[in-house]
Design an enzyme around this catalytic site. Sequence first.
Site, PDB file in Angstrom:
ATOM      1  N   HIS A  41       0.714  -1.306  -0.013  1.00 28.00           N
ATOM      2  CA  HIS A  41      -0.135   0.104   0.221  1.00 28.00           C
ATOM      3  C   HIS A  41       0.721   1.349  -0.060  1.00 28.00           C
ATOM      4  CE1 HIS A  41      -3.897  -2.087   1.689  1.00 28.00           C
ATOM      5  NE2 HIS A  41      -3.502  -2.612   0.462  1.00 28.00           N
ATOM      6  N   GLU A  97       0.774   3.732   1.835  1.00 29.16           N
ATOM      7  CA  GLU A  97       1.347   4.376   3.313  1.00 29.16           C
ATOM      8  C   GLU A  97       2.606   3.837   3.526  1.00 29.16           C
ATOM      9  OE1 GLU A  97      -3.264   4.380   3.376  1.00 29.16           O
ATOM     10  OE2 GLU A  97      -1.727   3.233   2.299  1.00 29.16           O
ATOM     11  N   CYS A 145      -5.721   1.430   5.758  1.00 33.63           N
ATOM     12  CA  CYS A 145      -6.331   0.115   6.311  1.00 33.63           C
ATOM     13  C   CYS A 145      -5.686  -0.181   7.832  1.00 33.63           C
ATOM     14  CB  CYS A 145      -6.004  -1.019   5.293  1.00 33.63           C
ATOM     15  SG  CYS A 145      -4.235  -1.555   5.088  1.00 33.63           S
ATOM     16  N   CYS A 178      -1.684  -0.800   7.506  1.00 36.51           N
ATOM     17  CA  CYS A 178      -1.164   0.492   7.289  1.00 36.51           C
ATOM     18  C   CYS A 178      -0.985   1.383   8.504  1.00 36.51           C
ATOM     19  CB  CYS A 178      -1.608   1.347   6.158  1.00 36.51           C
ATOM     20  SG  CYS A 178      -0.973   0.590   4.546  1.00 36.51           S
TER      21      CYS A 178
END
Length: 166
Positions: A82, A84, A108, A111
């Site tokens: 992801h 992040e 999420c 993250c």
Amino acid sequence: MSVDIPTSKRTDYISWDEYFMGVAILASKRSKDPNTQVGACIVDQNNIILSTGYNGFPYGCSDDVYSWSRTGEDTKYSYVVHAELNAILNARGKNLSGAKIYVDLFPCNECAKAIIQSGIKEVIYLYDKYATEKSTIASKKMLASAGVKMTMLKVSRKNIEINFEH
């Protein structure tokens, strides 16, 4: 020869928040995901960009070989890093304590763990598409418990134009 000196500054410049969210959105344009493109930008207390990231496969994992599918036996979810987490990893050990992360999609739970562990103290996001998902609820619970501020960015403009011609 006389030089015309402005008597006042421009008033239509973008805010720091718009600038950093713009950088995050620009980073998202590097994602090859056919469905969801997310970008992130990490900034220190002095408004200096520490890192950026977008959702994609890890180094050495070809985006021509691994699956971009959302359903079936072999999905992208097993491979994608992801935005992040990519931004945190791309910081390459820089001190992120007290930093802010700008991300277009609310993080999420996985993250959120990385955000907390890295010392980031504020998440600034544009939208919360998965607000009712268990993973997002868990994310918000962890971020709140860890004292990480969550701010939905309210923008005063719909777009910022980037023009490669001057």
